[in-house]
Enzyme design. Structure first.
Site, PDB file in Angstrom:
ATOM      1  N   LYS A  39       0.745  -1.162   0.025  1.00 57.55           N
ATOM      2  CA  LYS A  39       0.168  -0.092   0.229  1.00 57.55           C
ATOM      3  C   LYS A  39       0.897   1.415   0.050  1.00 57.55           C
ATOM      4  CE  LYS A  39      -3.993  -2.193   2.139  1.00 57.55           C
ATOM      5  NZ  LYS A  39      -4.899  -2.257   3.373  1.00 57.55           N
TER       6      LYS A  39
ATOM      7  N   LYS B  46      -6.457 -10.861  -5.781  1.00 57.24           N
ATOM      8  CA  LYS B  46      -7.637 -11.086  -4.985  1.00 57.24           C
ATOM      9  C   LYS B  46      -8.812  -9.996  -5.310  1.00 57.24           C
ATOM     10  CE  LYS B  46      -8.909 -10.172  -0.222  1.00 57.24           C
ATOM     11  NZ  LYS B  46      -8.485  -9.715   1.160  1.00 57.24           N
TER      12      LYS B  46
ATOM     13  N   LYS C  36     -12.404  -5.370  -2.313  1.00 60.28           N
ATOM     14  CA  LYS C  36     -13.533  -4.257  -2.628  1.00 60.28           C
ATOM     15  C   LYS C  36     -12.944  -2.846  -2.512  1.00 60.28           C
ATOM     16  CE  LYS C  36     -13.676  -3.893   2.492  1.00 60.28           C
ATOM     17  NZ  LYS C  36     -12.775  -4.837   3.053  1.00 60.28           N
TER      18      LYS C  36
END
Length: 349
Positions: free
Chosen positions: A112, A197, A200
């Protein structure tokens, strides 16, 4: 009774991966077999640039979908992280036990932080330290088991390490938790990128099936899923990741076995069609219940309020004990000491 804790972060709309990999098991198994707590971890959504209104909206939506997926507030505790102060209280204490090196080795921080830097943004300190907050989420409740996907096991390992280290240095205060990954569909992959993956927070909408997608949208996304070279339907995650992802989704929706299902379909088209219909049917009752709950917002608010009260009652004794163990004065003792200090200062003056 075994105590279970898990949570969802309101950084995006919940997906099929969230449901098959976690939420369905929480409703079907965990809330019936354990003292279970399920939390909307909204503080974690603040570690990157965000829209405050969107965080609030997604937090409410996540809570509603947890209930729509089958969580029963009579059987488990559903609450919002920021409604229980003990999470933040314990997080700082655990930061005093964790090390800088541990934080910088966390895989999700590396990924991130790299994305933030690529975008030209600055990396917030909270992005580095949020695994400690996650450990506090877990340890504050004397949690025995944390049902997570394999991408979160490193965070549970950190919680274990911090619990053991604290207990050894300051006396036993925490239960040492363990991760319990689901056996099927632990990681539902992106339909357009089966090596990634189905997250969301991902921007590639065509590869993500959201829990509130309409049936036609679900069918279109699944039918356009990336497959592999060749024509044979074989379950091989390394050689045919696209087909394997569809087979795993189909198996999770129908209760089948991916390897066995691979022998049922002769073409990618028939596999996609079957998978699309299976997903639509799995999501149908969740969406219907979600509509009912949205029509009664007071019910959801009441569940969250009651859940926070129960969670607070569980966490406060544990966090207070950790405060005493690490050397902090209890509140009552602090008030008495303050009186004495004031008197001494007056005499000295």
């Amino acid at each position: 009774m075994t105590r279970v804790f898990s949570g969802v972060k309101p950084t995006g709309h919940l997906t099929l991966g969230n449901y098959l990999g976690a939420m369905r098991r929480w409703a079907a198994v965990d809330q019936h077999q354990a003292d279970a707590l399920f939390c909307i971890v909204d503080l974690h959504a603040l570690t990157v640039d965000h829209d405050p209104a969107r965080v609030r909206r997604l937090s409410r939506q996540a809570a509603t979908l947890l209930l729509a997926s089958g969580l029963d507030p009579e059987l488990c505790t559903v609450f919002v992280q920021s409604h229980v102060d003990e999470h933040a209280r314990l997080s700082y204490v655990l930061e005093c036990v964790a090390t800088d090196g541990e934080m910088r080795r966390m895989i999700q921080y590396k990924e991130k932080a790299a994305r933030e830097r690529e975008r030209g943004g600055s990396v917030r300190l909270s992005l580095l330290t949020y695994p400690v907050l996650m450990a506090a989420d877990i340890l504050a409740y004397g949690t025995d088991e944390v049902p997570v996907g394999d991408d979160q096991t490193q965070h549970v390992e950190l919680a274990r390490d911090l619990a053991v280290r604290f207990n050894q240095r300051y006396g036993h205060a925490f239960v040492v938790p363990r991760a319990t990954p689901p056996q099927v569909a632990a990681r539902v992959m992106n339909l357009q990128d089966p090596m990634s993956k189905m997250g969301k927070s991902d921007d590639s909408g065509p590869g993500i099936v959201y829990l509130l997608d309409e049936s036609d949208v679900v069918r279109r996304k699944v039918m356009r899923a990336v497959t592999d070279s060749g024509r044979e339907v074989v379950y091989d995650r390394d050689a045919q990741p696209g087909v394997a992802n569809l087979l795993e989704i189909l198996a999770a929706c129908t209760g089948g076995n991916p390897s066995e299902l691979s022998g049922v379909y002769e073409s990618y088209g028939s596999l996609k069609s079957a998978t699309a219909e299976a997903v639509v049917e799995v999501l149908r009752p969740v969406q219907e219940r979600h509509r009912e709950l949205c029509a009664d917002p007071g019910y959801v608010e009441g569940v969250l309020r009651d859940g926070a009260e129960r969670a607070r009652a569980m966490a406060r004794p544990i966090v207070d004990a950790a405060y005493r163990a690490i050397g902090l004065l209890p509140a009552a003792a602090t008030a008495t000491a303050d009186i004495g200090v004031t008197a001494d200062i007056g005499v000295t003056a």
